[in-house]
Design a protein around this motif. Structure first.
Motif, PDB file in Angstrom:
ATOM      1  N   LEU A   1      38.618  55.946  49.281  1.00  0.00           N
ATOM      2  CA  LEU A   1      38.922  55.382  48.137  1.00  0.00           C
ATOM      3  C   LEU A   1      38.647  56.404  46.891  1.00  0.00           C
ATOM      4  O   LEU A   1      38.955  56.144  45.669  1.00  0.00           O
ATOM      5  CB  LEU A   1      38.190  53.919  47.831  1.00  0.00           C
ATOM      6  CG  LEU A   1      38.688  52.916  48.729  1.00  0.00           C
ATOM      7  CD1 LEU A   1      37.840  51.747  48.854  1.00  0.00           C
ATOM      8  CD2 LEU A   1      40.197  52.393  48.209  1.00  0.00           C
ATOM      9  N   ALA A   2      37.620  57.094  46.912  1.00  0.00           N
ATOM     10  CA  ALA A   2      37.223  58.035  45.842  1.00  0.00           C
ATOM     11  C   ALA A   2      38.356  59.095  45.559  1.00  0.00           C
ATOM     12  O   ALA A   2      38.088  60.067  44.595  1.00  0.00           O
ATOM     13  CB  ALA A   2      35.829  58.365  45.905  1.00  0.00           C
ATOM     14  N   SER A   3      39.142  59.385  46.821  1.00  0.00           N
ATOM     15  CA  SER A   3      39.944  60.549  46.981  1.00  0.00           C
ATOM     16  C   SER A   3      41.072  60.329  46.097  1.00  0.00           C
ATOM     17  O   SER A   3      41.348  59.399  45.371  1.00  0.00           O
ATOM     18  CB  SER A   3      40.212  60.917  47.998  1.00  0.00           C
ATOM     19  OG  SER A   3      40.962  60.009  48.869  1.00  0.00           O
TER      20      SER A   3
ATOM     21  N   HIS B   1      38.789  47.901  43.997  1.00  0.00           N
ATOM     22  CA  HIS B   1      39.007  47.164  42.687  1.00  0.00           C
ATOM     23  C   HIS B   1      39.051  48.092  41.429  1.00  0.00           C
ATOM     24  O   HIS B   1      39.534  48.124  40.490  1.00  0.00           O
ATOM     25  CB  HIS B   1      38.265  45.977  42.587  1.00  0.00           C
ATOM     26  CG  HIS B   1      38.401  44.951  41.398  1.00  0.00           C
ATOM     27  ND1 HIS B   1      39.607  44.272  41.102  1.00  0.00           N
ATOM     28  CD2 HIS B   1      37.610  45.053  40.163  1.00  0.00           C
ATOM     29  CE1 HIS B   1      39.616  43.650  40.078  1.00  0.00           C
ATOM     30  NE2 HIS B   1      38.252  44.094  39.532  1.00  0.00           N
ATOM     31  N   ALA B   2      37.864  48.811  41.323  1.00  0.00           N
ATOM     32  CA  ALA B   2      37.301  49.560  40.275  1.00  0.00           C
ATOM     33  C   ALA B   2      38.399  50.766  40.117  1.00  0.00           C
ATOM     34  O   ALA B   2      38.547  51.325  38.976  1.00  0.00           O
ATOM     35  CB  ALA B   2      36.055  50.229  40.534  1.00  0.00           C
ATOM     36  N   ARG B   3      39.116  51.171  41.297  1.00  0.00           N
ATOM     37  CA  ARG B   3      40.027  52.285  41.226  1.00  0.00           C
ATOM     38  C   ARG B   3      41.578  51.526  40.976  1.00  0.00           C
ATOM     39  O   ARG B   3      42.464  52.279  40.860  1.00  0.00           O
ATOM     40  CB  ARG B   3      40.325  52.935  42.673  1.00  0.00           C
ATOM     41  CG  ARG B   3      41.242  54.085  42.684  1.00  0.00           C
ATOM     42  CD  ARG B   3      41.109  54.706  44.038  1.00  0.00           C
ATOM     43  NE  ARG B   3      42.582  55.295  44.260  1.00  0.00           N
ATOM     44  CZ  ARG B   3      42.912  55.825  45.210  1.00  0.00           C
ATOM     45  NH1 ARG B   3      42.175  55.507  46.368  1.00  0.00           N
ATOM     46  NH2 ARG B   3      44.005  56.617  45.253  1.00  0.00           N
ATOM     47  N   GLY B   4      41.564  50.307  40.870  1.00  0.00           N
ATOM     48  CA  GLY B   4      42.776  49.633  40.821  1.00  0.00           C
ATOM     49  C   GLY B   4      43.855  49.654  41.922  1.00  0.00           C
ATOM     50  O   GLY B   4      44.946  49.223  41.653  1.00  0.00           O
TER      51      GLY B   4
ATOM     52  N   THR C   1      37.596  35.954  44.843  1.00  0.00           N
ATOM     53  CA  THR C   1      38.589  35.706  43.665  1.00  0.00           C
ATOM     54  C   THR C   1      38.404  36.779  42.421  1.00  0.00           C
ATOM     55  O   THR C   1      39.571  36.868  41.840  1.00  0.00           O
ATOM     56  CB  THR C   1      38.439  34.241  43.234  1.00  0.00           C
ATOM     57  OG1 THR C   1      36.957  34.157  42.428  1.00  0.00           O
ATOM     58  CG2 THR C   1      38.588  33.114  43.939  1.00  0.00           C
ATOM     59  N   THR C   2      37.376  37.299  42.494  1.00  0.00           N
ATOM     60  CA  THR C   2      37.294  38.285  41.415  1.00  0.00           C
ATOM     61  C   THR C   2      37.666  39.784  41.839  1.00  0.00           C
ATOM     62  O   THR C   2      37.901  40.556  41.135  1.00  0.00           O
ATOM     63  CB  THR C   2      36.021  38.393  40.577  1.00  0.00           C
ATOM     64  OG1 THR C   2      34.875  38.562  41.763  1.00  0.00           O
ATOM     65  CG2 THR C   2      35.641  37.084  39.971  1.00  0.00           C
ATOM     66  N   LEU C   3      37.709  39.971  43.194  1.00  0.00           N
ATOM     67  CA  LEU C   3      37.821  41.314  43.696  1.00  0.00           C
ATOM     68  C   LEU C   3      39.239  41.523  44.384  1.00  0.00           C
ATOM     69  O   LEU C   3      39.462  42.652  44.424  1.00  0.00           O
ATOM     70  CB  LEU C   3      36.480  41.825  44.699  1.00  0.00           C
ATOM     71  CG  LEU C   3      35.275  41.659  44.063  1.00  0.00           C
ATOM     72  CD1 LEU C   3      34.492  42.027  45.221  1.00  0.00           C
ATOM     73  CD2 LEU C   3      35.181  42.979  43.174  1.00  0.00           C
ATOM     74  N   ALA C   4      39.804  40.442  44.876  1.00  0.00           N
ATOM     75  CA  ALA C   4      40.856  40.439  45.802  1.00  0.00           C
ATOM     76  C   ALA C   4      42.359  39.666  45.401  1.00  0.00           C
ATOM     77  O   ALA C   4      42.013  38.760  44.396  1.00  0.00           O
ATOM     78  CB  ALA C   4      40.468  39.927  47.122  1.00  0.00           C
TER      79      ALA C   4
ATOM     80  N   LEU D   1      45.997  32.698  48.337  1.00  0.00           N
ATOM     81  CA  LEU D   1      46.465  33.818  47.590  1.00  0.00           C
ATOM     82  C   LEU D   1      45.916  33.330  46.225  1.00  0.00           C
ATOM     83  O   LEU D   1      45.779  32.280  45.569  1.00  0.00           O
ATOM     84  CB  LEU D   1      47.948  33.588  47.178  1.00  0.00           C
ATOM     85  CG  LEU D   1      48.813  34.383  46.364  1.00  0.00           C
ATOM     86  CD1 LEU D   1      48.725  35.965  46.761  1.00  0.00           C
ATOM     87  CD2 LEU D   1      50.144  34.011  46.223  1.00  0.00           C
ATOM     88  N   PHE D   2      45.175  34.469  45.652  1.00  0.00           N
ATOM     89  CA  PHE D   2      44.674  34.468  44.152  1.00  0.00           C
ATOM     90  C   PHE D   2      45.490  35.193  43.399  1.00  0.00           C
ATOM     91  O   PHE D   2      46.648  35.716  43.712  1.00  0.00           O
ATOM     92  CB  PHE D   2      43.231  35.311  44.234  1.00  0.00           C
ATOM     93  CG  PHE D   2      42.121  34.903  45.297  1.00  0.00           C
ATOM     94  CD1 PHE D   2      41.935  33.461  45.736  1.00  0.00           C
ATOM     95  CD2 PHE D   2      41.670  36.042  46.153  1.00  0.00           C
ATOM     96  CE1 PHE D   2      41.033  33.161  46.551  1.00  0.00           C
ATOM     97  CE2 PHE D   2      40.933  35.492  47.285  1.00  0.00           C
ATOM     98  CZ  PHE D   2      40.791  34.274  47.578  1.00  0.00           C
ATOM     99  N   GLU D   3      45.159  35.022  42.104  1.00  0.00           N
ATOM    100  CA  GLU D   3      46.074  35.753  40.925  1.00  0.00           C
ATOM    101  C   GLU D   3      45.788  37.177  41.372  1.00  0.00           C
ATOM    102  O   GLU D   3      44.736  37.580  41.660  1.00  0.00           O
ATOM    103  CB  GLU D   3      45.165  35.259  39.619  1.00  0.00           C
ATOM    104  CG  GLU D   3      45.960  36.118  38.575  1.00  0.00           C
ATOM    105  CD  GLU D   3      45.379  35.802  37.279  1.00  0.00           C
ATOM    106  OE1 GLU D   3      45.226  36.717  36.075  1.00  0.00           O
ATOM    107  OE2 GLU D   3      44.902  34.707  37.100  1.00  0.00           O
ATOM    108  N   ALA D   4      47.041  37.811  41.228  1.00  0.00           N
ATOM    109  CA  ALA D   4      46.941  39.247  41.708  1.00  0.00           C
ATOM    110  C   ALA D   4      45.900  40.239  40.854  1.00  0.00           C
ATOM    111  O   ALA D   4      46.139  39.968  39.646  1.00  0.00           O
ATOM    112  CB  ALA D   4      48.563  39.762  41.457  1.00  0.00           C
ATOM    113  N   LYS D   5      45.384  40.833  41.597  1.00  0.00           N
ATOM    114  CA  LYS D   5      44.124  41.433  40.762  1.00  0.00           C
ATOM    115  C   LYS D   5      44.438  42.984  41.377  1.00  0.00           C
ATOM    116  O   LYS D   5      44.705  43.336  42.494  1.00  0.00           O
ATOM    117  CB  LYS D   5      42.831  41.150  41.365  1.00  0.00           C
ATOM    118  CG  LYS D   5      42.541  39.732  40.827  1.00  0.00           C
ATOM    119  CD  LYS D   5      41.383  39.349  40.333  1.00  0.00           C
ATOM    120  CE  LYS D   5      41.057  38.006  40.235  1.00  0.00           C
ATOM    121  NZ  LYS D   5      41.589  37.323  39.114  1.00  0.00           N
ATOM    122  N   ALA D   6      44.263  43.924  40.576  1.00  0.00           N
ATOM    123  CA  ALA D   6      44.291  45.295  40.760  1.00  0.00           C
ATOM    124  C   ALA D   6      43.166  46.200  40.216  1.00  0.00           C
ATOM    125  O   ALA D   6      42.531  45.382  39.228  1.00  0.00           O
ATOM    126  CB  ALA D   6      45.531  46.129  40.409  1.00  0.00           C
TER     127      ALA D   6
END
Length: 143
Positions: free
Chosen positions: A51-53, A79-82, A97-100, A138-143
């Protein structure tokens, strides 16, 4: 006039699962469904460097309970990477719900996991999903 399938926006998947049979089956049927599996790994310590790459990842499928820690840490890094996240677990965490973008309950049928990915993709594109499979939240789409 030719009618074709709409081009997928979610293609490249990172699978983080520590149950070998579940990981193998998931990788197999997703590849058969024409998804690109960036990697299938079983540890937080292996997921974080990917994920860091600069590796292009459209969606991370992550179990919560991993051999060396919590999939929540993987979700936070994605999530931090979008990068979109879907938890695939027996018990959806409170932080989901806040991450996915969603949470798929185990056990699941292969077609239901694919339908869950398609539901996330539809929501991300601003559409209503054709179908939300059994066991999927399904949550609100998060990126």
């Amino acid at each position: 006039m030719l009618f074709g399938k709409k081009k997928r926006q979610i293609v490249r998947l990172l699978v983080v699962e520590d149950e070998p049979l579940v990981a193998f089956d998931t990788e197999y049927f997703l590849a058969e469904a024409k998804f690109t599996i960036v990697a299938t790994i079983d540890r937080v310590a292996d997921a974080l460097p990917i994920l860091a790459s600069d590796t292009v990842i459209d969606l991370v499928l992550v179990d919560v309970n991993l051999a060396d820690g919590s999939g929540i840490d993987v979700a936070r890094a994605a999530h931090a990477r979008g990068v979109l996240v879907m938890f695939v677990t027996g018990s959806c965490p409170v932080e989901a719900t806040t991450l996915a973008a969603g949470c798929m309950a185990k056990p699941y049928a292969p077609r239901d996991l694919i339908a869950a990915i398609e539901a996330i993709e539809a929501t991300r594109a601003g559409s209503k999903p054709k179908r939300v499979p059994y066991g999927f939240t399904l949550f609100e789409a998060k990126a």
